[in-house]
Design an enzyme around this catalytic site. Sequence first.
Site, PDB file in Angstrom:
ATOM      1  CE  LYS A   1      -8.534  -4.583   0.460  1.00  0.00           C
ATOM      2  NZ  LYS A   1      -7.830  -3.184   0.725  1.00  0.00           N
TER       3      LYS A   1
ATOM      4  CD  GLN B   1      -4.623  -2.691   1.744  1.00  0.00           C
ATOM      5  OE1 GLN B   1      -5.262  -2.394   0.624  1.00  0.00           O
ATOM      6  NE2 GLN B   1      -4.611  -2.790   2.844  1.00  0.00           N
TER       7      GLN B   1
ATOM      8  CG  ASP C   1     -10.310   2.062   0.897  1.00  0.00           C
ATOM      9  OD1 ASP C   1     -10.885   1.010   1.266  1.00  0.00           O
ATOM     10  OD2 ASP C   1      -9.011   2.312   0.946  1.00  0.00           O
TER      11      ASP C   1
HETATM   12  N1  GUN Z   1      -5.428  -1.328   5.398  1.00  0.00           N
HETATM   13  C1  GUN Z   1      -6.244  -1.966   6.365  1.00  0.00           C
HETATM   14  N2  GUN Z   1      -7.466  -1.927   6.054  1.00  0.00           N
HETATM   15  C2  GUN Z   1      -7.715  -1.247   4.883  1.00  0.00           C
HETATM   16  C3  GUN Z   1      -8.557  -0.911   4.383  1.00  0.00           C
HETATM   17  O1  GUN Z   1      -9.754  -1.161   4.261  1.00  0.00           O
HETATM   18  N3  GUN Z   1      -8.390  -0.014   2.933  1.00  0.00           N
HETATM   19  C4  GUN Z   1      -7.187   0.301   2.747  1.00  0.00           C
HETATM   20  N4  GUN Z   1      -6.803   1.135   1.708  1.00  0.00           N
HETATM   21  N5  GUN Z   1      -6.002  -0.192   3.483  1.00  0.00           N
HETATM   22  C5  GUN Z   1      -6.249  -0.876   4.737  1.00  0.00           C
END
Ligand code: GUN
Length: 290
Positions: free
Chosen positions: A52, A96, A119
Amino acid sequence: MIVLDGKATSAAIKDEIAVEVEKLKSAGKKVPHLAAILVGNDGASQTYVNAKVKACEKVGFESTLVDLPANTTEADLLKTIDDLNNNPEIDGFIVQLPLPEHIDEDKVTLRVAPEKDVDGFHPENVGRMSLGLPTFLPATPNGVMEMLGRYNIETSGKHCVVIGRSNIVGTPMSILMSRNSNPGNATVTLTHSRTSNLKEVCLSADIIIVALGKPNFLTGDMVKEGAVVVDVGIHRIEDSTKKSGFRLVGDVNYEEVAAKCSAISPVPGGVGPMTIASLLQNTLKAIKSK
Ligand code: GUN
């Protein structure tokens, strides 16, 4: 058979975002700034967060990684979130998931300011999505919608079966696919671990979106000829023939299912890169809606 190439589609979206960033720069405006909080040292989470951050650099965004140790207290994490909420430099941020067990994920999700929740996990944003109001759409389901849209996959009036009802993927996926929009307007069946006749349900599907987190779960005998299959799963499987010692597989038995499909997303290179593109789209939206 069409391979739904998430890598190429995501690269096209990133190019579009980079153009928008250049426009902001030449207008003397602020460049979007995404922050990511990572707690602990889960290997997969580290990989995703690094991807990311790298994607931010690629499109010209600012990025900040807040790397916290596994023994970070819930109170300290909430304080870090408050700091990002109050920091005018940060336009959007993510925490995350999964988090270490001693931290309550719901408390964390609620603490993120909805206007910085790129998110789309905060209940206010989930509610807005359910009502079809403008909001940050969760990155993975929105990435799937973008992929279907850019490949002109017909969804209107089709029977779409979603496997898995998680808050992050399955449930929002079912809402977006049933919405009065394009892509969307599908007749959706949301299936889960208590669904008793999953094979029959899947055999009647025009589109199957698999997000239950079990390697190679969807097999050829569960798919009708000509169906579209989207694989959201990603798993490391031990493989001594690989230098890394593992290979990546999805929730779909690719060889078996691809033989029957009209279109299928691969793993890797399918939904994963789309999730990142979608997060960048949300971050751009965060700055534009100011
Ligand atoms: N863990 C798995 N997928 C995601 C996501 O889209 N965002 C976040 N913050 N954690 C994740």
